[in-house]
Scaffold this active site. Structure first.
Site, PDB file in Angstrom:
ATOM      1  N   ASP A  50     -11.851  -0.306   0.943  1.00 24.60           N
ATOM      2  CA  ASP A  50     -12.482  -0.129   2.084  1.00 24.60           C
ATOM      3  C   ASP A  50     -13.694  -0.874   2.094  1.00 24.60           C
ATOM      4  OD1 ASP A  50     -10.569   1.960   2.881  1.00 24.60           O
ATOM      5  OD2 ASP A  50     -11.561   3.157   1.294  1.00 24.60           O
ATOM      6  N   HIS A 105     -11.465   8.310   2.298  1.00 28.93           N
ATOM      7  CA  HIS A 105     -10.524   7.117   2.285  1.00 28.93           C
ATOM      8  C   HIS A 105      -9.353   7.253   3.070  1.00 28.93           C
ATOM      9  CE1 HIS A 105      -7.999   3.777   1.456  1.00 28.93           C
ATOM     10  NE2 HIS A 105      -6.911   4.396   1.291  1.00 28.93           N
TER      11      HIS A 105
HETATM   12  P1  NAD Z   1       5.067   3.293  -4.441  1.00 29.06           P
HETATM   13  O1  NAD Z   1       5.707   4.395  -3.835  1.00 29.06           O
HETATM   14  O2  NAD Z   1       5.505   1.829  -4.695  1.00 29.06           O
HETATM   15  O3  NAD Z   1       4.928   3.865  -5.956  1.00 29.06           O
HETATM   16  C1  NAD Z   1       4.482   4.925  -6.318  1.00 29.06           C
HETATM   17  C2  NAD Z   1       5.153   5.337  -7.676  1.00 29.06           C
HETATM   18  O4  NAD Z   1       4.724   6.687  -8.197  1.00 29.06           O
HETATM   19  C3  NAD Z   1       6.659   5.608  -7.601  1.00 29.06           C
HETATM   20  O5  NAD Z   1       7.259   4.735  -8.643  1.00 29.06           O
HETATM   21  C4  NAD Z   1       6.928   7.103  -7.957  1.00 29.06           C
HETATM   22  O6  NAD Z   1       7.924   7.215  -8.646  1.00 29.06           O
HETATM   23  C5  NAD Z   1       5.554   7.295  -8.714  1.00 29.06           C
HETATM   24  N1  NAD Z   1       5.046   8.764  -8.807  1.00 29.06           N
HETATM   25  C6  NAD Z   1       5.130   9.455  -7.865  1.00 29.06           C
HETATM   26  N2  NAD Z   1       5.161  10.883  -8.370  1.00 29.06           N
HETATM   27  C7  NAD Z   1       4.592  10.758  -9.576  1.00 29.06           C
HETATM   28  C8  NAD Z   1       4.190  11.565 -10.566  1.00 29.06           C
HETATM   29  N3  NAD Z   1       3.902  12.769 -10.294  1.00 29.06           N
HETATM   30  N4  NAD Z   1       3.793  11.028 -11.815  1.00 29.06           N
HETATM   31  C9  NAD Z   1       3.890   9.755 -11.991  1.00 29.06           C
HETATM   32  N5  NAD Z   1       4.541   8.985 -11.207  1.00 29.06           N
HETATM   33  C10 NAD Z   1       4.746   9.427  -9.960  1.00 29.06           C
HETATM   34  O7  NAD Z   1       3.479   3.423  -3.775  1.00 29.06           O
HETATM   35  P2  NAD Z   1       2.425   2.539  -4.240  1.00 29.06           P
HETATM   36  O8  NAD Z   1       2.560   1.384  -2.984  1.00 29.06           O
HETATM   37  O9  NAD Z   1       2.464   1.848  -5.493  1.00 29.06           O
HETATM   38  O10 NAD Z   1       0.935   3.428  -3.766  1.00 29.06           O
HETATM   39  C11 NAD Z   1       0.688   4.323  -4.500  1.00 29.06           C
HETATM   40  C12 NAD Z   1      -0.241   5.499  -4.041  1.00 29.06           C
HETATM   41  O11 NAD Z   1      -1.262   4.774  -3.593  1.00 29.06           O
HETATM   42  C13 NAD Z   1       0.235   6.062  -2.540  1.00 29.06           C
HETATM   43  O12 NAD Z   1      -0.274   7.188  -2.608  1.00 29.06           O
HETATM   44  C14 NAD Z   1      -0.722   5.006  -1.552  1.00 29.06           C
HETATM   45  O13 NAD Z   1      -0.594   5.807  -0.484  1.00 29.06           O
HETATM   46  C15 NAD Z   1      -1.724   5.009  -2.237  1.00 29.06           C
HETATM   47  N6  NAD Z   1      -3.012   3.906  -1.898  1.00 29.06           N
HETATM   48  C16 NAD Z   1      -3.965   4.354  -1.883  1.00 29.06           C
HETATM   49  C17 NAD Z   1      -4.960   3.351  -1.626  1.00 29.06           C
HETATM   50  C18 NAD Z   1      -6.477   3.414  -1.653  1.00 29.06           C
HETATM   51  O14 NAD Z   1      -7.353   2.784  -1.330  1.00 29.06           O
HETATM   52  N7  NAD Z   1      -6.949   4.610  -2.119  1.00 29.06           N
HETATM   53  C19 NAD Z   1      -4.560   1.905  -1.232  1.00 29.06           C
HETATM   54  C20 NAD Z   1      -3.128   1.568  -1.138  1.00 29.06           C
HETATM   55  C21 NAD Z   1      -2.266   2.699  -1.459  1.00 29.06           C
HETATM   56  C1  LMR Z   2      -4.525   1.754   2.601  1.00 25.12           C
HETATM   57  O1  LMR Z   2      -5.534   1.808   2.760  1.00 25.12           O
HETATM   58  O2  LMR Z   2      -4.056   0.599   2.490  1.00 25.12           O
HETATM   59  C2  LMR Z   2      -3.515   2.751   2.278  1.00 25.12           C
HETATM   60  O3  LMR Z   2      -4.304   3.908   1.635  1.00 25.12           O
HETATM   61  C3  LMR Z   2      -2.659   3.219   3.409  1.00 25.12           C
HETATM   62  C4  LMR Z   2      -1.705   4.257   2.929  1.00 25.12           C
HETATM   63  O4  LMR Z   2      -1.435   5.050   4.142  1.00 25.12           O
HETATM   64  O5  LMR Z   2      -0.988   4.340   2.153  1.00 25.12           O
END
Ligand code: NAD
Ligand code: LMR
Length: 328
Positions: A162, A190
């Site tokens: 952010d 977030h």
């Molecule tokens: P993704 O679905 O591609 O990958 C997530 C992985 O986590 C999967 O491979 C899944 O099998 C694994 N997983 C699920 N539960 C698990 C557990 N208990 N232990 C270990 N592994 C586990 O998702 P992504 O695009 O890599 O995103 C991951 C997370 O990050 C999501 O929750 C998304 O919303 C979040 N995210 C946060 C931000 C931020 O700024 N904070 C930004 C983008 C995404």
């Molecule tokens: C982001 O800020 O890109 C993500 O947290 C959005 C989402 O909901 O996974």
């Protein structure tokens, strides 16, 4: 002689963010170009996920990174977090069709309770934890509460994406470089309620409030654009942000471990009561990092508009906390 290796645990390692993150950690972009690393990668026990994780490890091997000493695959947090110096908690359950926010909170509460307990039992006593998986602030709160033997301040949530998004919007509006901007803050959760605040920022040494003097732009374009950027990316890509999220995770841990050189950066940290945010709530705050520690920037004036925004994002976090209280 080379430094002893640091152990970096990453959960959700076979996911999108994992794929954009691991290679950069192994090449030294997160902890320094002279810092050997050991990667301890966690995925769910599911056969498909474990097979995909093996594929990622094969690719890591094929890069022949000089700093990468070892990579291990895990399906149990108790082995994945053993002696970890840094833990990046990326894996989380995404919201499925028909799933309410409270259902999402509940499934993630289970994951982050188990992972917090495992960190408490086996990680380094100085482990630096960054939670990326959503809802990131509340997941970090759950992990922190589940790890009573570790210092609470070692649990953080990612607001850096952010922060970086806000920097880019400001630079574009001002026609300046992102590197010219200092002292930006993103307060709170977030989520779309976050409050990006440039009242203290400068752009090439001039007050941002005078360079970006348009209050309407701040309220009606800047704040909502930054808040809704995650959703805009999902809409455009059909997938949530991954490379920019991984980049922000690298920035967050890099600055926490190696220092921000006096600059303000945003981290989601357990509040110490500053700015009327109840102690322990994981809230985006301005911090300065040095020698592996962060310090919250204190005593900034909060005007009425900011108070309202900061309370709105706080109230959302209090609701999330209350929604998982019975599970802790
Ligand atoms: P993704 O679905 O591609 O990958 C997530 C992985 O986590 C999967 O491979 C899944 O099998 C694994 N997983 C699920 N539960 C698990 C557990 N208990 N232990 C270990 N592994 C586990 O998702 P992504 O695009 O890599 O995103 C991951 C997370 O990050 C999501 O929750 C998304 O919303 C979040 N995210 C946060 C931000 C931020 O700024 N904070 C930004 C983008 C995404
Ligand atoms: C982001 O800020 O890109 C993500 O947290 C959005 C989402 O909901 O996974």
């Amino acid at each position: 002689m080379s430094k002893p290796a640091m152990r970096v645990a990453v959960t959700g390692a076979a996911g999108q963010i994992g794929y954009a993150l691991l290679f950069r950690i192994a090449s030294g972009e997160m902890l320094g170009k002279d810092q050997p690393v050991i990667l301890q990668l966690l995925e769910i026990p599911d056969e498909k996920a474990q097979k995909a994780l093996k594929g990622v490890i094969m690719e890591l091997e094929d890069c022949a990174f000089p700093l990468l000493q070892e990579v291990t695959a895990h399906s149990d947090p108790m082995t994945a977090f053993k002696d970890a110096d840094v833990a990046l908690l990326v894996g989380a359950r995404p919201r499925g069709p028909g799933m309410e926010r409270k259902d999402l909170l509940a499934v993630n509460a289970q994951i982050f309770t188990a992972q917090g307990k495992a960190l408490n039992a086996v990680a380094s006593r100085n482990v630096k934890v960054l939670v990326v998986g959503n809802p990131a602030n509340t997941n970090a709160y759950i992990a922190m509460k589940s790890a009573p033997d570790l210092p609470a301040r070692n649990f953080t949530a990612m607001l850096r994406l952010d922060h970086n998004r806000a920097l880019s919007q400001m630079a574009a509006k001002a026609g300046s470089a992102v590197g010219d901007i200092e002292k930006l803050i993103v307060w709170g959760n977030h989520s779309p309620t976050m409050y990006p605040d440039y009242r203290y920022a400068s752009i090439a040494g001039k007050p941002a409030t005078s360079v970006l003097s348009d209050d309407d732009w701040n309220r009606n374009t800047f704040i909502p654009t930054v808040g809704k950027r995650g959703a805009a990316i999902i809409d455009a890509r059909g997938l949530s942000s991954a490379a920019s999220a991984a980049n922000a995770a690298i920035d967050h841990v890099h600055d926490w471990v190696l220092g921000s050189n006096g600059k303000w950066v945003t981290m989601g940290v357990p509040s110490d009561g500053s700015y009327g945010i109840p102690e322990g709530i994981i809230y985006g705050m301005p911090v300065i990092t040095k020698n592996g520690e962060y310090a919250i920037v204190k005593d900034l004036d909060i005007d009425a508009f900011s108070r309202e925004r900061m309370d709105a994002t706080l109230n959302e976090l209090l609701e999330e906390r209350d929604g998982v209280k019975h599970l802790l």
